[in-house]
Structure formats: C-alpha cells, structure tokens
Design a protein around this motif. Structure first.
Motif, PDB file in Angstrom:
ATOM      1  N   LEU A 211     -25.333 -27.945  55.404  1.00  0.00           N
ATOM      2  CA  LEU A 211     -24.747 -28.325  54.112  1.00  0.00           C
ATOM      3  C   LEU A 211     -25.755 -29.103  53.267  1.00  0.00           C
ATOM      4  CD1 LEU A 211     -22.451 -28.563  52.113  1.00  0.00           C
ATOM      5  CD2 LEU A 211     -21.535 -30.473  53.446  1.00  0.00           C
ATOM      6  N   ARG A 212     -26.452 -30.043  53.880  1.00  0.00           N
ATOM      7  CA  ARG A 212     -27.404 -30.844  53.108  1.00  0.00           C
ATOM      8  C   ARG A 212     -28.607 -30.017  52.657  1.00  0.00           C
ATOM      9  NH1 ARG A 212     -28.655 -36.634  55.489  1.00  0.00           N
ATOM     10  NH2 ARG A 212     -28.861 -37.079  53.246  1.00  0.00           N
ATOM     11  N   GLY A 213     -28.832 -28.897  53.295  1.00  0.00           N
ATOM     12  CA  GLY A 213     -29.941 -28.036  52.889  1.00  0.00           C
ATOM     13  C   GLY A 213     -29.519 -26.861  52.038  1.00  0.00           C
ATOM     14  N   ILE A 214     -28.332 -26.900  51.483  1.00  0.00           N
ATOM     15  CA  ILE A 214     -27.798 -25.760  50.742  1.00  0.00           C
ATOM     16  C   ILE A 214     -28.631 -25.406  49.508  1.00  0.00           C
ATOM     17  CG2 ILE A 214     -26.265 -27.192  49.334  1.00  0.00           C
ATOM     18  CD1 ILE A 214     -24.188 -24.956  49.466  1.00  0.00           C
ATOM     19  N   CYS A 215     -29.329 -26.387  48.951  1.00  0.00           N
ATOM     20  CA  CYS A 215     -30.136 -26.120  47.745  1.00  0.00           C
ATOM     21  C   CYS A 215     -31.571 -25.751  48.078  1.00  0.00           C
ATOM     22  CB  CYS A 215     -30.109 -27.340  46.817  1.00  0.00           C
ATOM     23  SG  CYS A 215     -28.458 -27.735  46.186  1.00  0.00           S
ATOM     24  N   GLY A 216     -31.875 -25.696  49.369  1.00  0.00           N
ATOM     25  CA  GLY A 216     -33.213 -25.287  49.768  1.00  0.00           C
ATOM     26  C   GLY A 216     -34.217 -26.426  49.805  1.00  0.00           C
TER      27      GLY A 216
ATOM     28  N   TRP B 105     -23.688 -30.001  59.340  1.00  0.00           N
ATOM     29  CA  TRP B 105     -24.035 -31.039  58.348  1.00  0.00           C
ATOM     30  C   TRP B 105     -25.438 -30.822  57.815  1.00  0.00           C
ATOM     31  CZ3 TRP B 105     -23.005 -33.891  54.630  1.00  0.00           C
ATOM     32  CH2 TRP B 105     -23.585 -35.127  54.346  1.00  0.00           C
ATOM     33  N   ARG B 106     -26.386 -30.466  58.707  1.00  0.00           N
ATOM     34  CA  ARG B 106     -27.757 -30.188  58.251  1.00  0.00           C
ATOM     35  C   ARG B 106     -27.763 -28.966  57.334  1.00  0.00           C
ATOM     36  NH1 ARG B 106     -29.135 -31.311  63.656  1.00  0.00           N
ATOM     37  NH2 ARG B 106     -29.192 -29.070  64.120  1.00  0.00           N
TER      38      ARG B 106
ATOM     39  N   GLY C 148     -31.250 -22.044  32.353  1.00  0.00           N
ATOM     40  CA  GLY C 148     -31.180 -20.757  31.688  1.00  0.00           C
ATOM     41  C   GLY C 148     -31.108 -19.589  32.638  1.00  0.00           C
ATOM     42  N   GLU C 149     -32.150 -19.395  33.469  1.00  0.00           N
ATOM     43  CA  GLU C 149     -32.195 -18.225  34.342  1.00  0.00           C
ATOM     44  C   GLU C 149     -31.606 -18.519  35.721  1.00  0.00           C
ATOM     45  OE1 GLU C 149     -36.109 -16.690  34.502  1.00  0.00           O
ATOM     46  OE2 GLU C 149     -36.253 -16.301  32.355  1.00  0.00           O
ATOM     47  N   LYS C 150     -32.071 -19.576  36.326  1.00  0.00           N
ATOM     48  CA  LYS C 150     -31.641 -19.874  37.688  1.00  0.00           C
ATOM     49  C   LYS C 150     -30.217 -20.403  37.752  1.00  0.00           C
ATOM     50  CE  LYS C 150     -32.742 -22.721  41.718  1.00  0.00           C
ATOM     51  NZ  LYS C 150     -33.607 -23.791  42.259  1.00  0.00           N
ATOM     52  N   GLY C 151     -29.800 -21.192  36.749  1.00  0.00           N
ATOM     53  CA  GLY C 151     -28.489 -21.819  36.806  1.00  0.00           C
ATOM     54  C   GLY C 151     -28.518 -23.052  37.685  1.00  0.00           C
ATOM     55  N   LEU C 152     -27.363 -23.596  37.944  1.00  0.00           N
ATOM     56  CA  LEU C 152     -27.265 -24.833  38.704  1.00  0.00           C
ATOM     57  C   LEU C 152     -26.773 -24.643  40.133  1.00  0.00           C
ATOM     58  CD1 LEU C 152     -25.660 -27.277  36.094  1.00  0.00           C
ATOM     59  CD2 LEU C 152     -27.971 -27.356  36.968  1.00  0.00           C
ATOM     60  N   THR C 153     -26.034 -23.582  40.402  1.00  0.00           N
ATOM     61  CA  THR C 153     -25.375 -23.436  41.696  1.00  0.00           C
ATOM     62  C   THR C 153     -26.370 -23.161  42.813  1.00  0.00           C
ATOM     63  OG1 THR C 153     -23.371 -22.600  40.635  1.00  0.00           O
ATOM     64  CG2 THR C 153     -23.641 -22.147  42.979  1.00  0.00           C
ATOM     65  N   CYS C 154     -26.268 -23.957  43.877  1.00  0.00           N
ATOM     66  CA  CYS C 154     -27.104 -23.732  45.061  1.00  0.00           C
ATOM     67  C   CYS C 154     -26.522 -22.562  45.855  1.00  0.00           C
ATOM     68  CB  CYS C 154     -27.136 -24.997  45.920  1.00  0.00           C
ATOM     69  SG  CYS C 154     -27.864 -26.430  45.074  1.00  0.00           S
ATOM     70  N   THR C 155     -27.405 -21.704  46.379  1.00  0.00           N
ATOM     71  CA  THR C 155     -26.952 -20.431  46.957  1.00  0.00           C
ATOM     72  C   THR C 155     -27.295 -20.263  48.431  1.00  0.00           C
ATOM     73  OG1 THR C 155     -28.998 -19.388  46.170  1.00  0.00           O
ATOM     74  CG2 THR C 155     -27.072 -19.263  44.723  1.00  0.00           C
ATOM     75  N   GLY C 156     -27.672 -21.344  49.118  1.00  0.00           N
ATOM     76  CA  GLY C 156     -27.969 -21.227  50.542  1.00  0.00           C
ATOM     77  C   GLY C 156     -26.751 -20.752  51.322  1.00  0.00           C
ATOM     78  N   ALA C 157     -26.882 -19.619  52.013  1.00  0.00           N
ATOM     79  CA  ALA C 157     -25.725 -19.001  52.674  1.00  0.00           C
ATOM     80  C   ALA C 157     -25.165 -19.895  53.774  1.00  0.00           C
ATOM     81  CB  ALA C 157     -26.114 -17.637  53.239  1.00  0.00           C
ATOM     82  N   GLU C 158     -26.030 -20.457  54.623  1.00  0.00           N
ATOM     83  CA  GLU C 158     -25.546 -21.305  55.718  1.00  0.00           C
ATOM     84  C   GLU C 158     -24.905 -22.580  55.176  1.00  0.00           C
ATOM     85  OE1 GLU C 158     -28.568 -22.093  58.556  1.00  0.00           O
ATOM     86  OE2 GLU C 158     -28.796 -19.981  59.180  1.00  0.00           O
ATOM     87  N   GLY C 159     -25.512 -23.122  54.136  1.00  0.00           N
ATOM     88  CA  GLY C 159     -24.957 -24.331  53.536  1.00  0.00           C
ATOM     89  C   GLY C 159     -23.600 -24.076  52.908  1.00  0.00           C
ATOM     90  N   GLN C 160     -23.445 -22.925  52.217  1.00  0.00           N
ATOM     91  CA  GLN C 160     -22.157 -22.604  51.607  1.00  0.00           C
ATOM     92  C   GLN C 160     -21.096 -22.363  52.680  1.00  0.00           C
ATOM     93  OE1 GLN C 160     -21.478 -22.620  48.172  1.00  0.00           O
ATOM     94  NE2 GLN C 160     -19.375 -22.543  48.946  1.00  0.00           N
ATOM     95  N   ALA C 161     -21.514 -21.725  53.772  1.00  0.00           N
ATOM     96  CA  ALA C 161     -20.574 -21.508  54.875  1.00  0.00           C
ATOM     97  C   ALA C 161     -20.100 -22.840  55.450  1.00  0.00           C
ATOM     98  CB  ALA C 161     -21.226 -20.654  55.961  1.00  0.00           C
ATOM     99  N   ALA C 162     -21.012 -23.806  55.597  1.00  0.00           N
ATOM    100  CA  ALA C 162     -20.630 -25.128  56.092  1.00  0.00           C
ATOM    101  C   ALA C 162     -19.698 -25.830  55.104  1.00  0.00           C
ATOM    102  CB  ALA C 162     -21.878 -25.975  56.333  1.00  0.00           C
TER     103      ALA C 162
END
Length: 374
Positions: free
Chosen positions: A369-374, A366-367, A168-182
């Motif tokens: 990317l795998r940590g993109i969701c925190g 790679w680390r 509902g509020e948070k949604g599903l998309t992971c928003t880690g900036a470094e992970g998204q950049a990777a």
C-alpha cells in the motif's frame, strides 16, 4: 448669442410629436430666461428660465447642444419631454461659458433614500440566498438526490480534480496494482457487513499532502503524504473510516452543491453533471473541505464504529491526531470548523476498543500500500 442681444437659429421638438420646428432663440430682456421664437407667429413664444435649462448627459461634442428643462416628472431624473437643439457655434460656446448650471445633475427628492433602501434590500437578498436558501436547498438535494445521479456527479468532480490538479498527462491517481489490491482489501475488511449506499471507490493521489477527502457518490481519495506519515495501516483505516462516515452522511454532496452555488444545484437537478467549471469548483472545495464541527464529530463516531465492528483498535487513530495536533491546533476551536485534533484524540480514546488487536493489513500488504505510487 455672443452676448445678451441677438437671436440664432435652432431646432425645437415639443416631445409630443415627431415634428421638427425651426425656431430662433435669444436671451430675454431681463437676462433670466431664453426666448424660443417660432416661425409661426400664431404659436407664440416660449420662455425657458436659465436656472431650469439642462444639457442632456453624454454630450462630449461641443459642436452642438441638446437642451431640455428640469421639470417635476414621475421619473428619477426630472426632465421635460421637449428638446431644443442648438448648433450655432457661437451660441454653444456662450452657453458653456456663461451657464454653468447647464450641466447640473437633477435628482428627485428622496431618490438617494430609495437607492439606499433598494441597495440594502439587494444586500439582504444576497445574504439570504448565500447563507439560508442555497444551504437549505443543498441540504435537501443531498438527502433526496438519487444515488445513481450522485455517483455520476462524484465521478465528474473527480475527473475535474485530476485534470485541474494533475500534470495534464499522467494525472494524480497512483496505479500500482499490488498497492491498489492492498487498499481494496483494507476497505473491504473495514466495511464488511456495513450498510453503505455506494460501491466505494477509494484511490491514492500522488501528492505529498498528508490528507484525505471524500467526494460525492462514495468517491474517496487518500494522498500519498498520508501513507508516508502514517505509522500503521490501522491509522489509515481510521482516517478512511472518517471519510466513509462523511460519504454515508452525504456531507461531500452537500458541500459540493454549496460550493457550486445555484448553477451547480440546477445542473444536478437537470441531470447535467458534466460541467467542467462547476465540477472543478466543487472539487477544489472538497480537497480543502471545511465541514462543520458537528459533521466532523459524526464522522469520527462513524470511524470508531467501523473500527470496533472490524475488531481493530482505535488507539492508532488517536495517536495520529496526537501527531497532527501541533500543526492544526494553533487556531482556537471556536474559530475552526473542525474540532481540535487534541480534543479529537481524547474523544477517540474515550471510545477506543483497546481489547481489539486485529491488524487490518499484514506487513507485506502494508508495504504494498505504501508503495502504490511507485
């Protein structure tokens, strides 16, 4: 009407005019019919045979009866247009007690055959619509819909997927900036120099399912569970290449249109791609996409081509299918829309580029990317 003698008042309509006729009714002397006697002696009398008298349907109230005659008419419920209304309580009770045929349902000969024919036709038309017309129309639209409209449709689908399957509020998309950049870097290296009709938008959903799917218009989702289970970024690259292959072939658009049915196709044709229910239905089907085996094989071939052009070995993708084979290969291949994972692994190894040794991401990327969701 409490017995075979006597006459009671009733109302008669001839079915030709709106005029009401005051009449008296009584059984005939032979007991086989009902005499209808008009106040106007010049009109004479009518005799309705008891075996042809019927009460009209829907008369739960026993205070009165509306009677008609069974007659050979052109409709499916053969009825004479004349009506006789009986309100005398004793007469109504007498009809109910002594004339059980009053409430028989009469159907013209051949009616059930006609119903069966029409029902068979309706079933055939439905099957034709579901398995021929809608898929054919979806295939045609998927090949001819403007890219801008397809992208808008895909965004609407993704918005509904996040709304329906998120919290509902948070949604599903992971928003880690470094992970998204990777992730963006992986996609850029994988697709460099390729003619892709969309600006790909790849995101990660915070969900434990080890899966990925493509939505219309170049929208691609990787689930966190896939990143957790992957042994290398090259495995993720292979899976992403497969989903990009679906996107380039417009398989998600075709599947989404089929899932949404005629209403969804009409919405896309008219440019109304914001319907939440239709987009939600399409999104749910895409999350558990069941493409044909031919579409899956073509997407595998596209992934192999991307990996080869990027100088990345496809052996990690084959290893990935080896690991999931134990989970997915219990079903015989001819019953599944997907080729068996073990067979896909063998097929990928046949075309594997073993000489390639490029790592699509370094260890730090790679680390991230795998940590993109925190």
């Amino acid at each position: 009407m409490t017995g075979p003698q006597g006459a009671v008042a009733a109302t008669f309509f001839d079915g030709q005019t709106a005029q009401r006729h005051a009449v008296r009714i009584a059984p005939t002397s032979d007991g086989l019919g009902l005499a209808v006697l008009f106040d106007d002696a010049a009109r004479g009398a009518l005799v309705w045979p008891f075996d042809r008298i019927r009460a009209l349907d829907g008369q739960a109230d026993r205070a009165s009866l509306m009677l008609t005659l069974r007659a050979e008419t052109g409709d499916e419920a053969p009825r004479d247009p004349a009506r006789l209304i009986v309100t005398d309580a004793a007469a109504v009770d007498w009809f109910h007690r002594t004339r059980p045929a009053l409430f028989h349902r009469d159907v013209r000969p051949g009616t059930f055959r006609k119903v069966a024919i029409w029902l068979s036709g309706a079933v055939a038309a439905t099957l034709l619509m579901l398995f021929v017309i809608l898929p054919g129309l979806a295939n045609y639209l998927a090949a001819h819909i403007p890219v801008e409209q397809e992208v808008a449709f895909g965004r609407a689908v993704m918005a509904q997927v996040e709304y329906l399957f998120g919290d509902g509020e948070k949604g599903l998309t992971c928003t880690g900036a470094e992970g998204q950049a990777a992730l963006d870097l992986l996609v850029a290296r994988l697709t460099e120099g390729q003619a892709i009709p969309y600006a790909l938008q790849v995101r990660v959903f915070d969900h434990a399912m080890p899966n990925a799917f493509a939505a219309p218009g170049g929208q691609i989702v990787v689930f966190r569970g896939l990143l957790d289970d992957a042994k290398s970024p090259e495995e993720v690259a292979g899976v992403l290449g497969h989903e990009i292959g679906h996107a380039v072939r417009r398989d998600p658009t075709r599947l989404a249109l089929r899932a949404a049915g005629s209403a969804g196709i009409l919405s896309v044709v008219l440019g109304d791609v914001s319907g939440g229910t239709l987009a939600g239905i399409a999104g749910e089907h895409l999350m558990r996409a069941a493409y044909t085996r031919e579409a899956e094989s073509a997407a595998d071939d596209y992934a192999l081509m991307l990996l080869a052009d990027a100088g990345v070995s496809s052996e990690p993708l084959a290893a990935f299918f080896d690991r999931i084979a134990t989970l997915t290969d219990a079903m015989p291949e001819y019953l599944s829309s997907h080729p068996l994972s073990a067979g896909r692994a063998e097929r990928i190894r046949t075309g594997a580029l073993y000489g390639a040794d490029r790592h699509i991401l370094d260890e730090a990327e790679w680390r991230a990317l795998r940590g993109i969701c925190g």
